[in-house]
Design a protein around this motif. Structure first.
Motif, short mmCIF file in Angstrom:
data_model
loop_
_atom_site.label_atom_id
_atom_site.label_comp_id
_atom_site.label_asym_id
_atom_site.label_seq_id
_atom_site.Cartn_x
_atom_site.Cartn_y
_atom_site.Cartn_z
N GLY A 21 -7.68 62.05 -9.42
CA GLY A 21 -8.08 61.56 -8.10
C GLY A 21 -6.95 60.92 -7.32
O GLY A 21 -7.17 59.99 -6.54
N ILE A 22 -5.73 61.41 -7.53
CA ILE A 22 -4.58 60.81 -6.86
C ILE A 22 -4.65 61.10 -5.36
O ILE A 22 -4.71 62.25 -4.93
CB ILE A 22 -3.28 61.35 -7.48
CG1 ILE A 22 -3.14 60.78 -8.91
CG2 ILE A 22 -2.06 60.97 -6.64
CD1 ILE A 22 -1.95 61.30 -9.67
N GLU A 23 -4.64 60.03 -4.59
CA GLU A 23 -4.84 60.15 -3.14
C GLU A 23 -3.61 60.72 -2.43
O GLU A 23 -3.73 61.40 -1.41
CB GLU A 23 -5.16 58.78 -2.54
CG GLU A 23 -6.37 58.08 -3.14
CD GLU A 23 -6.01 57.24 -4.38
OE1 GLU A 23 -6.93 56.59 -4.93
OE2 GLU A 23 -4.81 57.22 -4.77
N LYS A 24 -2.42 60.41 -2.95
CA LYS A 24 -1.19 60.84 -2.29
C LYS A 24 -0.18 61.24 -3.37
O LYS A 24 0.59 60.40 -3.84
CB LYS A 24 -0.63 59.72 -1.41
CG LYS A 24 0.56 60.16 -0.57
CD LYS A 24 1.08 59.04 0.33
CE LYS A 24 2.22 59.58 1.20
NZ LYS A 24 2.82 58.52 2.05
N PRO A 25 -0.16 62.50 -3.77
CA PRO A 25 0.73 62.89 -4.87
C PRO A 25 2.21 62.94 -4.49
O PRO A 25 3.07 62.81 -5.36
CB PRO A 25 0.23 64.28 -5.26
CG PRO A 25 -0.51 64.78 -4.07
CD PRO A 25 -1.08 63.58 -3.38
N ARG A 26 2.52 63.12 -3.21
CA ARG A 26 3.92 63.18 -2.78
C ARG A 26 4.36 61.82 -2.25
O ARG A 26 3.83 61.32 -1.26
CB ARG A 26 4.12 64.26 -1.72
CG ARG A 26 3.93 65.67 -2.26
CD ARG A 26 4.26 66.71 -1.21
NE ARG A 26 4.13 68.05 -1.75
CZ ARG A 26 4.33 69.17 -1.07
NH1 ARG A 26 4.66 69.10 0.22
NH2 ARG A 26 4.19 70.35 -1.65
N LEU A 27 5.35 61.24 -2.93
CA LEU A 27 5.81 59.89 -2.60
C LEU A 27 7.31 59.87 -2.37
O LEU A 27 8.06 60.65 -2.98
CB LEU A 27 5.48 58.92 -3.74
CG LEU A 27 4.03 58.81 -4.19
CD1 LEU A 27 3.93 57.86 -5.36
CD2 LEU A 27 3.15 58.36 -3.05
N THR A 28 7.74 58.96 -1.52
CA THR A 28 9.17 58.67 -1.35
C THR A 28 9.39 57.21 -1.71
O THR A 28 8.77 56.32 -1.10
CB THR A 28 9.63 58.93 0.10
OG1 THR A 28 9.38 60.31 0.43
CG2 THR A 28 11.12 58.67 0.23
N LEU A 29 10.25 56.98 -2.69
CA LEU A 29 10.53 55.63 -3.17
C LEU A 29 11.99 55.29 -2.90
O LEU A 29 12.89 56.09 -3.17
CB LEU A 29 10.25 55.53 -4.67
CG LEU A 29 8.83 55.90 -5.14
CD1 LEU A 29 8.75 55.82 -6.65
CD2 LEU A 29 7.79 54.99 -4.49
N GLY A 30 12.22 54.11 -2.39
CA GLY A 30 13.57 53.67 -2.09
C GLY A 30 14.23 52.95 -3.25
O GLY A 30 13.54 52.37 -4.09
N PHE A 31 15.54 52.99 -3.27
CA PHE A 31 16.29 52.25 -4.28
C PHE A 31 17.68 51.92 -3.75
O PHE A 31 18.19 52.55 -2.83
CB PHE A 31 16.40 53.06 -5.59
CG PHE A 31 17.35 54.23 -5.52
CD1 PHE A 31 18.68 54.10 -5.94
CD2 PHE A 31 16.94 55.45 -5.01
CE1 PHE A 31 19.56 55.17 -5.85
CE2 PHE A 31 17.81 56.53 -4.93
CZ PHE A 31 19.13 56.39 -5.35
N ILE A 32 18.29 50.91 -4.36
CA ILE A 32 19.68 50.53 -4.10
C ILE A 32 20.50 51.01 -5.29
O ILE A 32 20.02 50.94 -6.44
CB ILE A 32 19.81 49.00 -3.94
CG1 ILE A 32 19.05 48.54 -2.67
CG2 ILE A 32 21.27 48.57 -3.85
CD1 ILE A 32 19.66 48.98 -1.37
N PRO A 33 21.73 51.51 -5.09
CA PRO A 33 22.53 52.01 -6.21
C PRO A 33 22.98 50.90 -7.16
O PRO A 33 24.05 50.31 -7.01
CB PRO A 33 23.72 52.69 -5.52
CG PRO A 33 23.80 52.07 -4.17
CD PRO A 33 22.39 51.75 -3.79
#
Length: 432
Positions: free
Chosen positions: A12-24
């Motif tokens: 039941g995943i509502e939003k399977p495509r995600l963009t996650l931010g990170f710092i190097p």
């Protein structure tokens, strides 16, 4: 439909495509490993990782919805929820990403001046900031130190260490903010005398021969919280199944990371220019627990420099949130009285963590708070159904923090910067 899509539909995943931010930084590793080793896909998620130039960019893009979530500084969701720093957006931390991971590095020029005034004292471990105080008393100048963000463990640990030796972080030291990857360049150019940053940017300065590490964050506060997963509160409420899948993937990645045999591979993956982009041998200095304080010196064993899973490292302790709130008050960042426990409970969400951990069959703490600064050695936490091995948690000043009474802890420090009356804080329900 591939396996990931089938998992997404089935869960039941509502939003399977995600963009996650990170710092190097080395401690973006849980996100990188969850992607590279297939943990995101295993839980039905198609994730893109987006490297960001600064912590302010992370905060702003998560707040506006340009990022679904991010690798965040542990105090950042608190500050953003309270509107500190100019951006107000209810943000939560349902998971911690790691413990420790940062250090204080100074220029070679400053180190030579410290040894001239204090002899071998700056080489002692852990080193006290007393040697810095002696230099400041002698020369009467203001040194310039950088941290990564005003609302960061780096800022609070550096200030705590300095203040323990009677160094006023705002009067004796000019504090500035610089993104972590830029710090070695600024140190080499003489724009700053030192900085507190996460790895690999201390090891980078050592490898380049432009600076040396004075003290690690672990030596200031053993096993202190460093980064968290941060998401908007309304995003979490609209995507509960997605968030649970995200937490489960990151928990599995954290387990993988804390197997010693996997650390060299993790360093090699992080070395990719799309992630941290520095040589694997520099990343391995902290990741494999073999750390150099200075070029030419033998490496020392620091197995707890980066902790991703053991010691309940992924659990979002509300006591950690409370400690950060006391520091925001101590250093004048909070100007209005507030209920500290209510803020901690709103932002740090162990309830969401437990749902994901339980789904994976992982043990987790039964309580949301623990006293800090009372264990000099590993200890055992009884969860009610099992036990967890926990790490030391001492502060460099030897003072314990009791989350049941954060105001008493705060009252023990010099409070000339406090912008809120202690009596007003007590009237807000502190302690409970």
């Amino acid at each position: 439909m591939d396996n990931a899509q089938e998992t997404a539909v089935g869960n039941g995943i509502e939003k399977p495509r995600l963009t996650l931010g990170f710092i190097p930084l080395t401690d973006c590793a849980p996100l990188v490993i969850a992607l590279e080793k297939g943990y995101f896909r295993r839980h039905g998620l198609d994730v893109t990782l987006s490297r960001q130039p600064s912590w302010a960019a992370i905060r702003d893009k998560v707040a506006t919805g340009l990022l679904d979530g991010a690798h965040m500084l542990a105090p950042m969701p608190i500050a953003t929820t309270l509107g500190l720093g100019g951006v107000r957006k209810a943000t939560i931390a349902p998971m911690s990403l790691d413990l420790n991971g940062n250090a204080v590095t100074v220029s070679n020029a400053l180190y030579r001046r410290l040894t001239a005034v204090a002899g071998v004292e700056p080489a002692q471990r852990p080193v006290s900031a007393r040697c810095l105080r002696r230099l400041l008393d002698r020369d009467g100048e203001v040194l310039r130190f950088a941290t990564v963000f005003p609302f960061s463990s780096h800022n609070y640990l550096l200030r705590h260490w300095l203040a323990c030796a009677g160094v006023d972080p705002d009067r004796h030291v000019g504090m500035t903010v610089i993104p972590p990857p830029q710090m070695p360049r600024c140190l080499a150019a003489g724009e700053i005398s030192g900085y507190c940053a996460g790895e690999p940017w201390n090891a980078r300065a050592v490898a380049q021969g432009i600076g040396r590490v004075l003290i690690t964050g672990h030596e200031i506060w053993n096993n202190s919280p460093e980064k968290v997963l941060g998401v908007n509160q309304d995003w979490a409420e609209h995507h509960p199944n997605t968030l649970r899948a995200l937490l489960m993937a990151l928990l599995e990645a954290a387990q993988w990371l804390d197997r010693p045999e996997n650390r060299p591979e993790a360093a090699a993956l992080l070395a990719n220019p799309d992630y941290v982009g520095v040589p694997a041998e520099i990343l391995q200095m902290s990741m494999t627990g073999s750390f150099q304080y200075a070029a030419g010196e033998p490496a020392v064993s620091l197995p707890d420099f980066n902790v991703f899973h053991r010691y309940a490292a992924t659990f979002p302790w509300r006591s950690h949130a409370l400690w950060f709130l006391t520091q925001m008050l101590r250093w004048g960042q909070i100007a209005e009285p507030l209920d500290l426990h209510a803020v901690a409970a709103r932002v740090y969400r162990p309830d969401l963590y437990r749902e994901a951990a339980t789904a994976l069959g992982l043990p987790c703490p039964s309580g949301d708070y623990k006293r800090e600064g009372i264990h000099a050695a590993p200890w055992t936490l009884d969860t009610g159904t099992s036990s967890l091995v926990m790490g030391p948690d001492l502060f460099c000043d030897g003072i314990a923090f009791d989350p049941a009474d954060p105001i008493a802890y705060l009252a023990g420090f010099g409070l000339h910067r406090l912008r809120v009356r202690l009596d007003d804080l007590r009237r807000e329900g502190n302690p409970p």
